[in-house]
Design a protein around this motif. Structure first.
Motif, PDB file in Angstrom:
ATOM      1  N   VAL A  13       0.850  -1.201   0.000  1.00  0.00           N
ATOM      2  CA  VAL A  13       0.000   0.000   0.000  1.00  0.00           C
ATOM      3  C   VAL A  13       0.884   1.249   0.000  1.00  0.00           C
ATOM      4  CG1 VAL A  13      -1.626   1.350   1.394  1.00  0.00           C
ATOM      5  CG2 VAL A  13      -2.005  -1.108   1.050  1.00  0.00           C
ATOM      6  N   ALA A  14       1.919   1.245   0.834  1.00  0.00           N
ATOM      7  CA  ALA A  14       2.834   2.387   0.903  1.00  0.00           C
ATOM      8  C   ALA A  14       3.540   2.603  -0.442  1.00  0.00           C
ATOM      9  CB  ALA A  14       3.853   2.179   2.015  1.00  0.00           C
ATOM     10  N   TYR A  15       3.929   1.503  -1.100  1.00  0.00           N
ATOM     11  CA  TYR A  15       4.577   1.598  -2.412  1.00  0.00           C
ATOM     12  C   TYR A  15       3.642   2.263  -3.416  1.00  0.00           C
ATOM     13  CZ  TYR A  15       6.611   0.136  -6.870  1.00  0.00           C
ATOM     14  OH  TYR A  15       7.132   0.128  -8.147  1.00  0.00           O
ATOM     15  N   ARG A  16       2.401   1.825  -3.431  1.00  0.00           N
ATOM     16  CA  ARG A  16       1.425   2.393  -4.371  1.00  0.00           C
ATOM     17  C   ARG A  16       1.225   3.887  -4.107  1.00  0.00           C
ATOM     18  NH1 ARG A  16      -0.193   4.738  -7.813  1.00  0.00           N
ATOM     19  NH2 ARG A  16      -2.308   4.799  -8.626  1.00  0.00           N
ATOM     20  N   LEU A  17       1.094   4.246  -2.843  1.00  0.00           N
ATOM     21  CA  LEU A  17       0.849   5.647  -2.486  1.00  0.00           C
ATOM     22  C   LEU A  17       2.073   6.524  -2.748  1.00  0.00           C
ATOM     23  CD1 LEU A  17      -1.220   5.165   0.801  1.00  0.00           C
ATOM     24  CD2 LEU A  17      -2.075   5.663  -1.512  1.00  0.00           C
ATOM     25  N   SER A  18       3.263   5.935  -2.674  1.00  0.00           N
ATOM     26  CA  SER A  18       4.480   6.724  -2.901  1.00  0.00           C
ATOM     27  C   SER A  18       4.840   6.825  -4.389  1.00  0.00           C
ATOM     28  CB  SER A  18       5.652   6.135  -2.108  1.00  0.00           C
ATOM     29  OG  SER A  18       5.995   4.861  -2.614  1.00  0.00           O
ATOM     30  N   HIS A  19       4.092   6.141  -5.235  1.00  0.00           N
ATOM     31  CA  HIS A  19       4.321   6.197  -6.686  1.00  0.00           C
ATOM     32  C   HIS A  19       3.038   6.586  -7.421  1.00  0.00           C
ATOM     33  CE1 HIS A  19       7.745   3.748  -5.363  1.00  0.00           C
ATOM     34  NE2 HIS A  19       8.372   4.275  -6.406  1.00  0.00           N
ATOM     35  N   PRO A  20       2.561   7.817  -7.196  1.00  0.00           N
ATOM     36  CA  PRO A  20       1.300   8.233  -7.835  1.00  0.00           C
ATOM     37  C   PRO A  20       1.399   8.326  -9.357  1.00  0.00           C
ATOM     38  CG  PRO A  20       2.333  10.094  -6.745  1.00  0.00           C
ATOM     39  CD  PRO A  20       3.135   8.883  -6.377  1.00  0.00           C
TER      40      PRO A  20
END
Length: 94
Positions: A13-20
């Motif tokens: 989830v953090a990866y997805r949010l940090s790569h908009p």
């Protein structure tokens, strides 16, 4: 079916949010998980303030779900018993 631990889910989830700049499908592919899996985790994280709750096999999120599962098993067992009785009656009736 692969089971992922809570840390992996939250890291995903953090990866997805940090790569908009990346589409969700691309993030899922980079992580080696399915698109629907990642979107489910994102939805859960949004509902639970960033945490992705996990449930082990056989654990239910509420007493109502546990009771529903018990009743479904009971109904399935009763239907199986009824099918056996119907077959026995048809065999004995001949």
């Amino acid at each position: 079916m692969t089971q992922h631990n809570k840390k992996f889910k939250e890291d995903a989830v953090a990866y997805r949010l940090s790569h908009p700049e990346l589409p969700t499908r691309a993030c899922a592919k980079n992580l080696g998980i399915g698109f629907s899996t990642l979107t489910k985790w994102l939805s859960l994280a949004k509902k639970h303030e960033g945490e992705v709750p996990i449930r082990g096999s056989g654990n239910y999120s509420s007493d109502l779900e546990k009771e529903n599962a018990r009743l479904a098993r009971e109904l399935r067992d009763a239907k199986d018993a009824l099918d056996v009785l119907k077959k026995a009656i048809s065999i004995l009736g001949k």
